[in-house]
Design an enzyme around this catalytic site. Structure first.
Site, mmCIF file in Angstrom:
data_model
loop_
_atom_site.group_PDB
_atom_site.id
_atom_site.type_symbol
_atom_site.label_atom_id
_atom_site.label_comp_id
_atom_site.label_asym_id
_atom_site.label_seq_id
_atom_site.Cartn_x
_atom_site.Cartn_y
_atom_site.Cartn_z
ATOM 1 N N LYS A 74 -4.520 15.639 3.118
ATOM 2 C CA LYS A 74 -4.078 16.486 4.233
ATOM 3 C C LYS A 74 -2.862 17.275 3.745
ATOM 4 O O LYS A 74 -2.332 16.981 2.657
ATOM 5 C CB LYS A 74 -3.758 15.657 5.470
ATOM 6 N N PHE A 96 3.572 3.079 11.791
ATOM 7 C CA PHE A 96 2.686 4.123 12.298
ATOM 8 C C PHE A 96 3.005 5.498 11.727
ATOM 9 O O PHE A 96 2.480 6.501 12.189
ATOM 10 C CB PHE A 96 2.755 4.171 13.833
ATOM 11 N N CYS A 151 -5.189 5.296 4.469
ATOM 12 C CA CYS A 151 -5.191 4.394 5.632
ATOM 13 C C CYS A 151 -6.499 4.359 6.406
ATOM 14 O O CYS A 151 -7.124 3.311 6.507
ATOM 15 C CB CYS A 151 -4.042 4.765 6.561
HETATM 16 N N1 LIG Z 1 0.763 5.500 3.449
HETATM 17 C C1 LIG Z 1 0.764 5.547 4.764
HETATM 18 O O1 LIG Z 1 0.722 6.603 5.389
HETATM 19 C C2 LIG Z 1 0.824 4.268 5.568
HETATM 20 C C3 LIG Z 1 1.136 4.334 6.943
HETATM 21 C C4 LIG Z 1 1.216 3.147 7.651
HETATM 22 C C5 LIG Z 1 0.954 1.933 7.034
HETATM 23 N N2 LIG Z 1 0.637 1.905 5.700
HETATM 24 C C6 LIG Z 1 0.420 0.597 5.071
HETATM 25 O O2 LIG Z 1 1.583 0.245 4.349
HETATM 26 C C7 LIG Z 1 1.233 -0.496 3.169
HETATM 27 C C8 LIG Z 1 1.800 0.177 1.936
HETATM 28 O O3 LIG Z 1 1.214 1.461 1.827
HETATM 29 P P1 LIG Z 1 1.777 2.588 0.849
HETATM 30 O O4 LIG Z 1 0.973 3.817 1.126
HETATM 31 O O5 LIG Z 1 3.250 2.653 0.967
HETATM 32 O O6 LIG Z 1 1.369 1.964 -0.556
HETATM 33 P P2 LIG Z 1 1.804 2.471 -2.023
HETATM 34 O O7 LIG Z 1 0.683 2.118 -2.903
HETATM 35 O O8 LIG Z 1 2.289 3.884 -1.940
HETATM 36 O O9 LIG Z 1 3.076 1.562 -2.377
HETATM 37 C C9 LIG Z 1 3.032 0.217 -2.659
HETATM 38 C C10 LIG Z 1 4.145 -0.119 -3.666
HETATM 39 O O10 LIG Z 1 4.190 -1.522 -3.838
HETATM 40 C C11 LIG Z 1 4.488 -1.787 -5.198
HETATM 41 N N3 LIG Z 1 4.134 -3.185 -5.528
HETATM 42 C C12 LIG Z 1 2.919 -3.728 -5.781
HETATM 43 N N4 LIG Z 1 3.036 -5.039 -5.996
HETATM 44 C C13 LIG Z 1 4.350 -5.355 -5.883
HETATM 45 C C14 LIG Z 1 5.108 -6.555 -5.993
HETATM 46 N N5 LIG Z 1 4.516 -7.713 -6.256
HETATM 47 N N6 LIG Z 1 6.431 -6.488 -5.808
HETATM 48 C C15 LIG Z 1 7.053 -5.326 -5.532
HETATM 49 N N7 LIG Z 1 6.390 -4.159 -5.415
HETATM 50 C C16 LIG Z 1 5.060 -4.174 -5.585
HETATM 51 C C17 LIG Z 1 3.692 -0.744 -5.944
HETATM 52 O O11 LIG Z 1 4.185 -0.566 -7.267
HETATM 53 C C18 LIG Z 1 3.924 0.487 -5.048
HETATM 54 O O12 LIG Z 1 5.074 1.208 -5.433
HETATM 55 C C19 LIG Z 1 -0.284 -0.611 3.188
HETATM 56 O O13 LIG Z 1 -0.644 -1.799 3.814
HETATM 57 C C20 LIG Z 1 -0.701 0.555 4.061
HETATM 58 O O14 LIG Z 1 -1.932 0.339 4.686
HETATM 59 C C21 LIG Z 1 0.582 3.038 4.960
#
Ligand SMILES: NC(=O)c1ccc[n+]([C@@H]2O[C@H](COP(=O)([O-])OP(=O)(O)OC[C@H]3O[C@@H](n4cnc5c(N)ncnc54)[C@H](O)[C@@H]3O)[C@@H](O)[C@H]2O)c1
Length: 437
Positions: free
Chosen positions: A323, A151, A262
């Site tokens: 933001k 979250f 998100c």
């Molecule tokens: N960003 C936010 O504020 C937030 C908050 C809560 C939940 N989430 C959720 O968390 C998840 C990740 O979001 P994020 O913003 O951190 O994404 P992101 O795109 O910033 O990071 C994802 C990472 O995963 C890596 N990746 C892709 N395929 C891979 C693999 N096979 N093995 C290893 N690494 C791999 C990518 O290179 C990247 O660095 C999503 O489901 C998102 O909805 C995000």
């Protein structure tokens, strides 16, 4: 405890760093070799306040390390977090290929008991899919799958992670529950709850929370648009509403729509889940419709004043990130504003404290990026504001008037006082408030 975080983006890197900060041994895995090389060199690849200090301390003390090798992480860790992307697929439902791809690989690598944790935002039923994928290659006694949605908010992610309002853990396995509770206890010492539930409820909780927050924003944007018509001031209305303890003050700010990585995708994914079950989730559809319209609100106002054809006009744009306090421009209202302005033939001079590199990567020299907020105003026909960075809140109105061709401001974040703008001699249009000048 020995932890691995697979996917080292906004969520994965914060998760890994914060678990290291509480004394765990954490290895972060990413397929992006360049990113891993940068992190190994001590570089934090994203902008997130407070992260650098923790990153530096924990890498220096050897509790936080990075690899591209999944097998190395499996060898090291007892608990493996999946913090992988879940972008919208073609039909808007969450694309699970990253999650299931890694689950498949894990099935081939695991030799002793591991807890696999879905940290990504994933639709109801995903924990079961991950379980099935792994069970195709692996004895079921060797792993449990837990849903542990995240979250945190970008911009305050470290604080949110270290002091969560609640921790949601979805699993019926007592063994996994025990491990997860032990891992999270240090984060909830003030008494915030660790909520144990089944996987499906945990998965739904995340979508319900994000969709509800998006609903509040779309609701307030509708109220703001109506305020403009009936001559009410949405700022007053917001205060009047928010003081009611049943409603609360937060997430009532009108603007140019919600964005980020998100809300848009999560609302859409929940709507798709509803559709899959033939449920007509009417509120969600409206939330999305309202947001589609609202993020063009600044451009609509600009066109109402300057005409649909903006050829030969130049607009200054303050704020590019979706933001403040992040460099993330995914689904940013500023991006929609830029696209529409360019389509209408306008030139753009833009400034953002952190997000300019990300904008440059998309637009190249189609958007002129400048070194400070005032430089953006030089020769511009008007200023548009898309992100409420603090540095925009008390600018020098004198300098602004000097640099702009005309003192015209379109404010998508209601940063300024109407009376003051009137006194300063601006033509000022904001959201849900009277037009000044
Ligand atoms: N960003 C936010 O504020 C937030 C908050 C809560 C939940 N989430 C959720 O968390 C998840 C990740 O979001 P994020 O913003 O951190 O994404 P992101 O795109 O910033 O990071 C994802 C990472 O995963 C890596 N990746 C892709 N395929 C891979 C693999 N096979 N093995 C290893 N690494 C791999 C990518 O290179 C990247 O660095 C999503 O489901 C998102 O909805 C995000």
């Amino acid at each position: 405890m020995n932890i691995a975080v697979i996917g080292t983006g906004y969520v994965g890197l914060v998760t890994g760093t914060c678990f290291a900060e509480t004394g765990n041994e954490v290895i972060c895995v990413d397929i992006d070799e360049q990113k891993v090389a940068r992190m190994r060199n001590g570089e934090v690849p994203i902008y997130e306040p407070g992260l650098e200090v923790l990153f530096e301390r924990n890498t220096r003390q050897g509790r936080l390390s990075f690899t591209t090798d999944l097998a190395e992480a499996v060898e090291h860790a007892d608990i493996l977090f999946l913090a992988l992307p879940t972008p919208p697929g073609e039909d808007g439902s969450a694309d699970l290929s990253y999650i299931l791809g890694v689950a498949d690989q894990l099935g081939g690598l695991i030799r002793s008991y591991k807890v696999i944790v879905d940290k990504s935002t994933v639709p109801v039923g995903t924990a079961e899919k991950v379980h099935a994928m792994m069970a195709a290659k692996l004895d079921e006694s060797l792993f449990d799958v837990v849903s542990n949605p995240e979250f945190l908010r970008e911009g305050v992610a470290v604080d949110d992670f270290l002091k969560p309002d609640r921790v949601v853990i979805g699993t019926n396995s007592e063994r996994a529950q025990k491990a997860m509770r032990q891992l999270y206890e240090p984060f909830v010492r003030q008494g915030n709850p660790i909520l144990m539930m089944d996987e499906r409820s945990a998965e739904m909780t995340k979508y319900a929370a994000n969709s509800y927050l998006a609903t509040r924003i779309s609701f307030m944007n509708e109220i703001a648009n109506l305020c403009e018509m009936v001559g009410a001031d949405v700022d007053m209305v917001r205060r009047g509403m928010g003081s009611d303890s049943r409603i609360g003050k937060r997430f009532l700010f009108p603007g140019v729509g919600y964005g980020g990585s998100c809300f848009p995708k999560d609302v859409q994914a929940l709507a798709m889940t509803a559709e899959e079950y033939a449920y007509d989730f009417r509120i969600l559809k409206s939330v999305m419709n309202v947001n589609d319209r609202q993020r063009l609100r600044l451009v609509d106002k600009i066109k109402a004043r300057f005409g649909d054809d903006l050829t030969g006009k130049t607009f200054a744009l303050w704020g590019l990130a979706f933001k403040p306090n992040t460099d993330d421009i995914r689904e940013a209202p500023a991006v929609y504003t830029i696209n529409e302005l360019l389509k209408a033939g306008a030139s753009i001079r833009a400034f953002d404290p952190e997000a300019m590199e990300n904008i440059r990567a998309i637009y190249g020299d189609r958007v002129t990026l400048v070194a400070d907020q005032y430089e953006a105003l030089i020769g511009a026909d008007a200023l548009a504001i898309a992100t409420e960075w603090s540095v925009f809140r008390t600018p020098s109105f004198e300098v602004m008037k000097e640099l702009l061709k005309e003192p015209i401001v379109f404010d998508g974040r209601n940063l300024y006082d109407l009376e003051q703008m009137e006194e300063e001699g601006f033509q000022y249009e904001s959201i849900g408030r009277t037009v000044v000048g």
